[in-house]
Design an enzyme around this catalytic site. Sequence first.
Site, short mmCIF file in Angstrom:
data_model
loop_
_atom_site.label_atom_id
_atom_site.label_comp_id
_atom_site.label_asym_id
_atom_site.label_seq_id
_atom_site.Cartn_x
_atom_site.Cartn_y
_atom_site.Cartn_z
N ASP A 447 52.55 38.21 57.52
CA ASP A 447 52.90 39.28 56.59
C ASP A 447 52.62 38.84 55.15
O ASP A 447 52.47 37.65 54.86
CB ASP A 447 54.39 39.62 56.77
CG ASP A 447 54.71 41.07 56.46
OD1 ASP A 447 53.94 41.71 55.73
OD2 ASP A 447 55.74 41.55 56.96
N MET A 448 52.60 39.79 54.25
CA MET A 448 52.40 39.50 52.82
C MET A 448 53.07 40.64 52.06
O MET A 448 52.53 41.74 51.98
CB MET A 448 50.89 39.43 52.54
CG MET A 448 50.50 39.46 51.07
SD MET A 448 51.41 38.26 50.12
CE MET A 448 50.44 38.12 48.66
N ASP A 516 54.24 50.76 57.48
CA ASP A 516 55.66 50.65 57.84
C ASP A 516 56.22 52.01 58.25
O ASP A 516 57.34 52.10 58.73
CB ASP A 516 56.47 50.11 56.65
CG ASP A 516 56.36 48.60 56.53
OD1 ASP A 516 56.03 47.94 57.54
OD2 ASP A 516 56.60 48.07 55.42
C1 GLA Z 1 57.24 44.00 56.07
C2 GLA Z 1 56.60 44.45 57.38
C3 GLA Z 1 57.67 44.81 58.36
C4 GLA Z 1 58.61 43.64 58.57
C5 GLA Z 1 59.20 43.19 57.24
C6 GLA Z 1 60.00 41.94 57.40
O1 GLA Z 1 57.82 45.07 55.42
O2 GLA Z 1 55.71 45.50 57.17
O3 GLA Z 1 57.08 45.18 59.59
O4 GLA Z 1 57.91 42.58 59.17
O5 GLA Z 1 58.17 42.96 56.29
O6 GLA Z 1 60.53 41.46 56.22
#
Ligand code: GLA
Length: 712
Positions: A447-448, A516
């Site tokens: 993730d970033m 998301d």
């Molecule tokens: C981001 C990702 C989510 C989750 C959160 C965790 O928002 O898109 O799917 O992994 O980080 O902190």
Amino acid sequence: MIHTQPGGWILETDRTAYALGLNAAGLLTHRYWGERLPYPEDYPEAVNPGAWGPFNNPSHLTPEEFPGYSDMKYIEPCLKVTFADGVRDVDLRFGGADSDSETLRVYLHDSVYPLHLTLEYRVHSAADLIERRATLTNAGDAPVRIERMLSALWHFPGAHWRLTYLTGRWFDETHVRREALQEGVKVLESRRLTSGHHFQPYFALDRGQTTEDHGDVWYGLLEWSGSWKLTAEVSNFHQTRVGIGLNDWDFAWRLNPGDAFTTPAAIAGFTRRGFGAASRNLHNFVRDSVLPHPPDVHKVFYNSWEATLFDVEAESQYALAVTAARMGCELFMLDDGWYHERFNQDSGLGDWWPDARKFPDGLEVFISRVNALGMDFGLWIEPENVNPDSDLYRAHPDWVIHFPTRERRLGRSALTLNLGRVDVQEYLIESLDRLLAAYNIACVKWDMNRNISEAGWPDAPGEPQELWVRYVHGLYRVWDTLRERHPQVIFHSCSGGGGRSDLGMLRRADLIWISDNSAASSRLAIQDGYLHMFPACTMQTWVTDQQQELPLEFRFHAAMTGILGVGADIRRWSENDIQTATACIARYKTIRPLVQSGDCYRLHPADDRGFSALQFVSKDRGEAVLFAFRTHTAQHEPSLRLRLCGLDSESRYTVEGFPGVRSGAAWMNLDLEFGKYGGLHNFESTIRRIQRVETPAGPDVVDHILITEQGE
Ligand code: GLA
């Protein structure tokens, strides 16, 4: 195939051709891009425009392949440099070329300074794509400052063009927009260090009439995961160009004597068969030539993020895993919240070892329990960012991107490590390698979760503005090394959802978490946009508790058009919901080879009037699956009518739920009327299997009650 002519070249793919050559003034000029023509003599010569009054020189009017800023050229250039003596233009001359059957290299050099430019063109015949990149080499003894260097400029004859692009924001990515280009420059870009949620480095141009199935379209992508820029320029002389490459915003690169700088690749193609065919060409290319693992069937996964957020501990995760396994999930992904001191978003990021209080028996034991349920185990990480409240930051506060005199502004309580630094890359490689070696991790979600601020690099080895590019090179180095050391591990890429959905990541990642937002009714349009670029086998889709007011089956169907996952708090689901989920997952397993490896047809755009429909057809056209959705429409809205696509005209097929055995031609020329047959109400959806059968067509070949010709 590449044909060489005196002073010219023709690059042929299976169905298209791209021609370039030198004009009388010696400028490397674009000649043609479109359908492949029968004979080399068919392609036009390089043009030699005259001046237009005293204000516009021929060089301004010449469609150069890679114009440098020089002369009286005021168009968007591909190259802008400053020499050590302060000279700020670059005068490129032809110096030779070589080619094999797939790659053409054209060598240009500055007329005065020992600065060499290589333009590389690579042909991907079957996918009808041309890949371009440029390399600048400093053969002198003083540094040269690069201020702009794009990957490619693509030319289009005339001024009447429509641009298709993708736009959005966090939680609402990749919406399709189409607009007529007018004189001037339309800029799409990212200045955020990632390719971004807001625009994608993707374009399609048509003359305004092209549809999903018909018409000419020129389209392309940039293979880059950092800041980028796309300029669609219509000149006052009715010339249209699309430039694509690294963003020149705040960019500089010191090219030291003997050094070379290579741009990311730009990839583009042409088709006569509409936006759908353009996407399918890109999908084939990504599947066959880009993805790290050969196309395989991806597992149905469960992700714990939305169920537990940071409140992770072994027993509650295990409870989720038990239900996920019972529903048919094949992989359990432990998301954020598992590592040292990670109790909320303010601490722990950077310290990549399991938190002893959350996993008192150790992560290894937890993973074995998940494996004993018949599921693989996956783990979330966010290696590029660090909380100030972490052991890593306390040990290395100088490792983050920052300006020494400025406040270090937090994004989601974190700062960003400077991946341009080799010591940071080494640290990440070493700590993540250790993690992957220590545990039975089948899958990693990388993730970033923030964008850049205070883009400083105190002690940068070259220009501090090299950060924008060195960061991404460093990121790629870390991924590439980990992939090489752990080739069996599947990598998911995520950046707060779809903040880094690009071809550069797909060279390294198997799947992308594209948003998301998993509310099915908005998700359909986000997915539709993403599918303009990349295949469904890279598109992660979860069923979560977002939009619980919609039928669970509808939410599942929307997620079944990609790589299905579940991300809800399934501990709270009713037995009924679990039965629905189990049935949907079982159904998905029977159709996933079609979704993941088949040809994708967008039968009905998701942004349009409450309906959405997609069809996936196997490569041998023996079977297909149709997904149809109705979101919210007024009751008087005419109901959905669809024509199937991609079938073999002569073969006979059945369509689940529609009577009759008909030829592919019939199913593709007659409307399936959902209103009369299995009609969809608001927020209803349906999945129909389409099968080739050997039985001859019966007397009910055309049933006017159930299917009617268009317009009846
Ligand atoms: C981001 C990702 C989510 C989750 C959160 C965790 O928002 O898109 O799917 O992994 O980080 O902190």
